[in-house]
Motif scaffolding. Structure first.
Motif, PDB file in Angstrom:
ATOM      1  N   ARG A  72      -7.080 -21.756  15.096  1.00 59.14           N
ATOM      2  CA  ARG A  72      -8.319 -21.758  14.310  1.00 59.14           C
ATOM      3  C   ARG A  72      -8.336 -22.854  13.255  1.00 59.14           C
ATOM      4  O   ARG A  72      -9.283 -22.941  12.473  1.00 59.14           O
ATOM      5  CB  ARG A  72      -8.502 -20.389  13.653  1.00 59.14           C
ATOM      6  N   VAL A  73      -7.290 -23.667  13.232  1.00 66.35           N
ATOM      7  CA  VAL A  73      -7.229 -24.764  12.262  1.00 66.35           C
ATOM      8  C   VAL A  73      -8.423 -25.706  12.439  1.00 66.35           C
ATOM      9  O   VAL A  73      -9.049 -26.129  11.462  1.00 66.35           O
ATOM     10  CB  VAL A  73      -5.898 -25.535  12.401  1.00 66.35           C
ATOM     11  N   GLY A  74      -8.752 -26.013  13.687  1.00 62.84           N
ATOM     12  CA  GLY A  74      -9.877 -26.923  13.949  1.00 62.84           C
ATOM     13  C   GLY A  74     -11.178 -26.392  13.377  1.00 62.84           C
ATOM     14  O   GLY A  74     -11.967 -27.144  12.760  1.00 62.84           O
ATOM     15  N   GLU A  75     -11.416 -25.094  13.559  1.00 62.41           N
ATOM     16  CA  GLU A  75     -12.630 -24.450  13.043  1.00 62.41           C
ATOM     17  C   GLU A  75     -12.705 -24.578  11.518  1.00 62.41           C
ATOM     18  O   GLU A  75     -13.756 -24.913  10.957  1.00 62.41           O
ATOM     19  CB  GLU A  75     -12.602 -22.972  13.453  1.00 62.41           C
ATOM     20  N   ILE A  76     -11.569 -24.355  10.838  1.00 64.70           N
ATOM     21  CA  ILE A  76     -11.551 -24.426   9.370  1.00 64.70           C
ATOM     22  C   ILE A  76     -11.752 -25.868   8.914  1.00 64.70           C
ATOM     23  O   ILE A  76     -12.500 -26.141   7.958  1.00 64.70           O
ATOM     24  CB  ILE A  76     -10.233 -23.848   8.817  1.00 64.70           C
ATOM     25  N   GLU A  77     -11.102 -26.806   9.593  1.00 61.93           N
ATOM     26  CA  GLU A  77     -11.227 -28.209   9.194  1.00 61.93           C
ATOM     27  C   GLU A  77     -12.637 -28.742   9.436  1.00 61.93           C
ATOM     28  O   GLU A  77     -13.152 -29.548   8.655  1.00 61.93           O
ATOM     29  CB  GLU A  77     -10.175 -29.051   9.917  1.00 61.93           C
ATOM     30  N   GLU A  78     -13.266 -28.290  10.510  1.00 64.65           N
ATOM     31  CA  GLU A  78     -14.676 -28.680  10.742  1.00 64.65           C
ATOM     32  C   GLU A  78     -15.562 -28.160   9.617  1.00 64.65           C
ATOM     33  O   GLU A  78     -16.485 -28.853   9.161  1.00 64.65           O
ATOM     34  CB  GLU A  78     -15.160 -28.118  12.086  1.00 64.65           C
ATOM     35  N   PHE A  79     -15.280 -26.954   9.154  1.00 66.12           N
ATOM     36  CA  PHE A  79     -16.058 -26.389   8.054  1.00 66.12           C
ATOM     37  C   PHE A  79     -15.875 -27.216   6.785  1.00 66.12           C
ATOM     38  O   PHE A  79     -16.846 -27.494   6.064  1.00 66.12           O
ATOM     39  CB  PHE A  79     -15.641 -24.934   7.810  1.00 66.12           C
ATOM     40  N   THR A  80     -14.647 -27.650   6.512  1.00 65.09           N
ATOM     41  CA  THR A  80     -14.420 -28.453   5.299  1.00 65.09           C
ATOM     42  C   THR A  80     -15.163 -29.788   5.382  1.00 65.09           C
ATOM     43  O   THR A  80     -15.684 -30.277   4.380  1.00 65.09           O
ATOM     44  CB  THR A  80     -12.919 -28.704   5.063  1.00 65.09           C
ATOM     45  N   GLN A  81     -15.226 -30.360   6.578  1.00 65.67           N
ATOM     46  CA  GLN A  81     -15.988 -31.612   6.746  1.00 65.67           C
ATOM     47  C   GLN A  81     -17.472 -31.379   6.510  1.00 65.67           C
ATOM     48  O   GLN A  81     -18.160 -32.196   5.881  1.00 65.67           O
ATOM     49  CB  GLN A  81     -15.750 -32.175   8.157  1.00 65.67           C
ATOM     50  N   GLU A  82     -17.975 -30.251   6.984  1.00 64.41           N
ATOM     51  CA  GLU A  82     -19.384 -29.890   6.767  1.00 64.41           C
ATOM     52  C   GLU A  82     -19.681 -29.757   5.273  1.00 64.41           C
ATOM     53  O   GLU A  82     -20.712 -30.228   4.777  1.00 64.41           O
ATOM     54  CB  GLU A  82     -19.686 -28.562   7.473  1.00 64.41           C
ATOM     55  N   VAL A  83     -18.749 -29.143   4.553  1.00 63.82           N
ATOM     56  CA  VAL A  83     -18.926 -28.936   3.111  1.00 63.82           C
ATOM     57  C   VAL A  83     -18.964 -30.274   2.381  1.00 63.82           C
ATOM     58  O   VAL A  83     -19.816 -30.502   1.508  1.00 63.82           O
ATOM     59  CB  VAL A  83     -17.796 -28.023   2.568  1.00 63.82           C
ATOM     60  N   ARG A  84     -18.045 -31.157   2.725  1.00 61.37           N
ATOM     61  CA  ARG A  84     -18.032 -32.479   2.077  1.00 61.37           C
ATOM     62  C   ARG A  84     -19.304 -33.253   2.412  1.00 61.37           C
ATOM     63  O   ARG A  84     -19.900 -33.897   1.546  1.00 61.37           O
ATOM     64  CB  ARG A  84     -16.798 -33.268   2.503  1.00 61.37           C
ATOM     65  N   ALA A  85     -19.715 -33.174   3.681  1.00 61.00           N
ATOM     66  CA  ALA A  85     -20.924 -33.894   4.106  1.00 61.00           C
ATOM     67  C   ALA A  85     -22.166 -33.366   3.402  1.00 61.00           C
ATOM     68  O   ALA A  85     -23.133 -34.113   3.173  1.00 61.00           O
ATOM     69  CB  ALA A  85     -21.092 -33.778   5.626  1.00 61.00           C
ATOM     70  N   ALA A  86     -22.156 -32.085   3.027  1.00 63.47           N
ATOM     71  CA  ALA A  86     -23.300 -31.486   2.339  1.00 63.47           C
ATOM     72  C   ALA A  86     -23.356 -31.869   0.862  1.00 63.47           C
ATOM     73  O   ALA A  86     -24.298 -31.495   0.157  1.00 63.47           O
ATOM     74  CB  ALA A  86     -23.252 -29.968   2.493  1.00 63.47           C
ATOM     75  N   GLY A  87     -22.342 -32.590   0.395  1.00 70.10           N
ATOM     76  CA  GLY A  87     -22.378 -33.101  -0.970  1.00 70.10           C
ATOM     77  C   GLY A  87     -21.716 -32.233  -2.024  1.00 70.10           C
ATOM     78  O   GLY A  87     -21.895 -32.484  -3.223  1.00 70.10           O
ATOM     79  N   PHE A  88     -20.949 -31.247  -1.600  1.00 73.83           N
ATOM     80  CA  PHE A  88     -20.283 -30.405  -2.601  1.00 73.83           C
ATOM     81  C   PHE A  88     -19.170 -31.187  -3.302  1.00 73.83           C
ATOM     82  O   PHE A  88     -18.462 -31.978  -2.685  1.00 73.83           O
ATOM     83  CB  PHE A  88     -19.715 -29.140  -1.944  1.00 73.83           C
ATOM     84  N   LYS A  89     -19.035 -30.925  -4.600  1.00 71.26           N
ATOM     85  CA  LYS A  89     -18.061 -31.657  -5.420  1.00 71.26           C
ATOM     86  C   LYS A  89     -16.960 -30.729  -5.988  1.00 71.26           C
ATOM     87  O   LYS A  89     -15.959 -31.206  -6.497  1.00 71.26           O
ATOM     88  CB  LYS A  89     -18.768 -32.339  -6.591  1.00 71.26           C
ATOM     89  N   HIS A  90     -17.173 -29.420  -5.937  1.00 69.99           N
ATOM     90  CA  HIS A  90     -16.213 -28.466  -6.493  1.00 69.99           C
ATOM     91  C   HIS A  90     -16.144 -27.225  -5.604  1.00 69.99           C
ATOM     92  O   HIS A  90     -17.118 -26.898  -4.924  1.00 69.99           O
ATOM     93  CB  HIS A  90     -16.606 -28.020  -7.903  1.00 69.99           C
ATOM     94  N   VAL A  91     -15.011 -26.519  -5.688  1.00 75.02           N
ATOM     95  CA  VAL A  91     -14.851 -25.214  -5.038  1.00 75.02           C
ATOM     96  C   VAL A  91     -14.358 -24.222  -6.080  1.00 75.02           C
ATOM     97  O   VAL A  91     -13.430 -24.523  -6.841  1.00 75.02           O
ATOM     98  CB  VAL A  91     -13.843 -25.273  -3.868  1.00 75.02           C
ATOM     99  N   VAL A  92     -14.994 -23.052  -6.129  1.00 78.50           N
ATOM    100  CA  VAL A  92     -14.527 -21.967  -6.991  1.00 78.50           C
ATOM    101  C   VAL A  92     -14.221 -20.766  -6.100  1.00 78.50           C
ATOM    102  O   VAL A  92     -15.116 -20.241  -5.431  1.00 78.50           O
ATOM    103  CB  VAL A  92     -15.570 -21.577  -8.062  1.00 78.50           C
ATOM    104  N   VAL A  93     -12.958 -20.347  -6.084  1.00 76.53           N
ATOM    105  CA  VAL A  93     -12.554 -19.159  -5.325  1.00 76.53           C
ATOM    106  C   VAL A  93     -12.607 -17.966  -6.269  1.00 76.53           C
ATOM    107  O   VAL A  93     -12.009 -17.993  -7.351  1.00 76.53           O
ATOM    108  CB  VAL A  93     -11.139 -19.310  -4.739  1.00 76.53           C
ATOM    109  N   MET A  94     -13.310 -16.913  -5.879  1.00 75.51           N
ATOM    110  CA  MET A  94     -13.507 -15.748  -6.740  1.00 75.51           C
ATOM    111  C   MET A  94     -13.002 -14.500  -6.018  1.00 75.51           C
ATOM    112  O   MET A  94     -13.470 -14.167  -4.931  1.00 75.51           O
ATOM    113  CB  MET A  94     -14.989 -15.600  -7.094  1.00 75.51           C
ATOM    114  N   GLY A  95     -12.048 -13.815  -6.627  1.00 77.68           N
ATOM    115  CA  GLY A  95     -11.504 -12.616  -6.002  1.00 77.68           C
ATOM    116  C   GLY A  95     -10.490 -11.976  -6.922  1.00 77.68           C
ATOM    117  O   GLY A  95     -10.429 -12.283  -8.114  1.00 77.68           O
ATOM    118  N   MET A  96      -9.665 -11.093  -6.362  1.00 72.08           N
ATOM    119  CA  MET A  96      -8.615 -10.420  -7.122  1.00 72.08           C
ATOM    120  C   MET A  96      -7.399 -10.237  -6.223  1.00 72.08           C
ATOM    121  O   MET A  96      -7.529 -10.082  -5.012  1.00 72.08           O
ATOM    122  CB  MET A  96      -9.089  -9.044  -7.608  1.00 72.08           C
ATOM    123  N   GLY A  97      -6.223 -10.234  -6.835  1.00 69.88           N
ATOM    124  CA  GLY A  97      -5.007  -9.919  -6.094  1.00 69.88           C
ATOM    125  C   GLY A  97      -4.733 -10.860  -4.941  1.00 69.88           C
ATOM    126  O   GLY A  97      -4.749 -12.086  -5.099  1.00 69.88           O
ATOM    127  N   GLY A  98      -4.510 -10.288  -3.762  1.00 79.39           N
ATOM    128  CA  GLY A  98      -4.115 -11.075  -2.601  1.00 79.39           C
ATOM    129  C   GLY A  98      -5.094 -12.144  -2.191  1.00 79.39           C
ATOM    130  O   GLY A  98      -4.717 -13.127  -1.554  1.00 79.39           O
TER     131      GLY A  98
END
Length: 574
Positions: A72-98
């Motif tokens: 599934r690495v390819g699927e995740i890497e394609e998603f990251t390319q989509e995010v960069r292409a969409a112009g995103f400049k930051h990522v905020v991960v929001m959660g708790m614990g694990g």
């Protein structure tokens, strides 16, 4: 198979007088074909109750999750390319614990790659911390990753609702483009994320528990967005899998050897696993705290992981320690290594693990997951449940119902003392702050530990003060110290606090929130939410007869209040 043929980080175990007992337990486990049974999910290696065995087996999906994720690495890497292409400049991960511990480790251990996005993590309900995140990024150019295994965890849902409302003000019906969900199949959160038009929903695996999820979507999606080579990370994890017997018998199993050592040492009183790391690996302690404390801290047993404890000379330590050094082959870190060598020479058991580079974290995550499960087998407990975590959640939920009905938290009992703007709540008494602190710490025994629970906004200055407080207690009382920010630790070491041995002294720090933050769709604020979590946790600790001291900093201010507390503690422990 010979383990030396595998490409894994080197580990040496120096146990001194404990070697014979550990070797005997290893021989016993090998005679019972423990490694083969482990990979066959043989639940009676841990518990004998049939119902508990069924539950235990249902949470062992982490064993082969690295193999599952590799395709599934390819699927995740394609998603990251989509995010960069969409112009995103930051990522905020929001959660708790694990769902957030692994991204925190990755952010510190790796330099952001040229094509990676800057990464921030939000895992506290403190209004100042939420505001700090909001002010640090351009909201329309930020991708918010809302991570919740169950899809019902209160904190990440609150974070998601807050930032979704902010984006809706800016982008209207397109707000969902800025959001990603990571959750289990069938969770209620899937419905919400779908209805709100989230850009992507990653469905994780129900049979992988939160603290064992580092090598699943929870760890890998943020890692890929940050620019880490997740394929190599997984390949190294799979090497460690093979070294621990995933493809058949091995001559030496590094996960088994570490786990048996930690389990036997804990049984012999060496139950404070003290982690020593170079400066660029300190956050590994947060991850290990949750994994080990939540897995082993139950039935009045357990191993207490001690992270961030200032490393001293042999005379400040009792006989309850095992020291684990995790560092890099090519990074000298001379001061730490010399201190650890002195501790080993003084008779303390020492484990040393040397990674080649940060990508070996994939292998180390897996080694420690196996070792934690093995140590639990030595202690004869189920490593995959967390029976006492719910206590604080239930108490908090009850308090929040009162808030919804009445508009504020119920009044607490009167403090035993108010002085210099600080209010002291505890079962001991004194005529001054110094006397109260003296009476509280006089309860400490040689195998005890101090746990600082700071329901405050984390800042470098506050961290420095809390470190000084820990060092003072260690030097004067020779006991282990732990420190955590609430509510983060409720989802990690909180299980050990209530379910482990009753050896802790709990110092809870709370404050008023002068600059609070409203929560959309709720009749309360982030500050009220955090204060309710503190009150719920304190109630749960009392229900388990733990020794507690709550110091409310009131309107004094967090840094000024802790500075005053530190000044009084120096006099109390003189």
């Amino acid at each position: 198979m010979d383990t030396s043929s595998f490409s894994i980080p080197a580990m040496t175990v120096q146990l001194g007088q404990y070697q014979a007992a550990v070797s005997a337990k290893l021989a016993d486990f090998n005679a019972r074909n423990f490694t083969a049974g482990f990979w066959q999910k043989q639940a009676d290696l841990w518990v004998q109750d049939a119902e508990a065995q069924q539950s235990l087996r249902s949470f062992m999906g982490w064993l082969r999750v690295a193999e599952t994720m590799l395709p599934r690495v390819g699927e995740i890497e394609e998603f990251t390319q989509e995010v960069r292409a969409a112009g995103f400049k930051h990522v905020v991960v929001m959660g708790m614990g694990g769902s957030t511990m692994t991204p925190i480790v990755f952010k510190q251990a790796f330099e952001k790659s040229a094509d990676g996005l800057p990464l921030l993590v939000l895992d506290t309900t403190n209004p100042g911390s939420v505001r700090e995140i909001e002010e640090a990024v351009s909201l329309p150019e930020t991708l918010f990753v809302v991570a919740s295994k169950s899809g019902t965890t209160a904190e990440p849902l609150a974070f998601g609702d807050y930032f979704y409302a902010r984006l809706k003000e800016l982008k209207g019906d397109k707000a969902g483009e800025n959001f990603v969900a990571i959750t289990d199949p069938g969770s209620k959160f899937v419905t919400q994320a779908t209805n709100e038009g989230y850009r992507r929903i990653f469905l994780n695996f129900a049979e992988v528990g939160g603290r064992f999820s580092a090598l699943s979507y929870f760890g890998l999606v943020p890692a890929a967005l940050y620019g880490i080579n997740i394929k190599t990370l997984l390949e190294r994890a799979i090497e460690m899998m093979r070294a621990t017997g995933s493809e058949g018998n091995v001559a030496q199993n590094p996960g088994l050897e570490l786990g048996v050592a930690l389990g036997v040492l804990a049984q012999q009183g060496r139950d404070k696993l003290t982690l020593v790391v170079p400066a660029n690996l300190t956050d590994l302690g947060l991850w290990l705290e949750q994994l080990i404390a939540e897995s082993t801290g139950k039935e009045d047993k357990g191993i207490l992981p001690v992270a961030g404890d200032p490393l001293g000379t042999p005379e400040v330590y009792g006989q309850d320690r095992v020291f684990v050094y995790v560092g890099y082959e090519n990074q000298p870190d001379e001061e730490n290594r010399q201190k650890v060598a002195a501790l080993q020479a003084a008779g303390h058991p020492v484990v040393t693990i040397l990674m080649r580079d940060a990508l070996d974290l994939g292998a180390e995550f897996f080694r420690w997951e196996v070792a934690t499960a093995v140590a639990s087998a030595v202690l004869e407990i189920n490593p995959f449940d967390q029976p006492n975590v719910q206590a604080a959640k239930t108490a908090t939920d009850q308090l929040m119902k009162v808030v919804v009905e009445r508009g504020s938290l119920p009044q607490t009992s009167a403090p035993v003392l108010e002085e210099n703007g600080l209010s002291y709540y505890t079962s001991v008494t004194g005529q001054s702050g110094v006397e109260v602190l003296k009476a509280f710490f006089e309860q400490a025994g040689p195998d005890n530990f101090l746990c600082i629970q700071a329901y405050l906004m984390e800042t470098p200055a506050l961290n420095a003060d809390l470190d000084e407080l820990r060092q003072l207690v260690q030097q004067r009382l020779h006991i282990a110290t732990a420190s955590g920010y609430g509510p983060r630790f409720l989802h990690s070491t909180g299980q050990y606090h209530k379910g482990g041995p009753n050896t802790g002294l709990f110092l809870q720090l709370t404050t008023d929130h002068a600059q609070d933050l409203a929560l959309p769709g709720r009749p309360y604020t982030f500050g009220t939410f955090q204060n309710a979590q503190a009150a719920g946790d304190l109630e749960a600790l009392h229900n388990y007869n733990r020794r507690t001291l709550r110091v409310h900093l009131g309107t004094v201010g967090e840094e000024a209040g802790v500075a005053q507390l530190l000044q009084d503690l120096k006099k109390a422990l003189a």
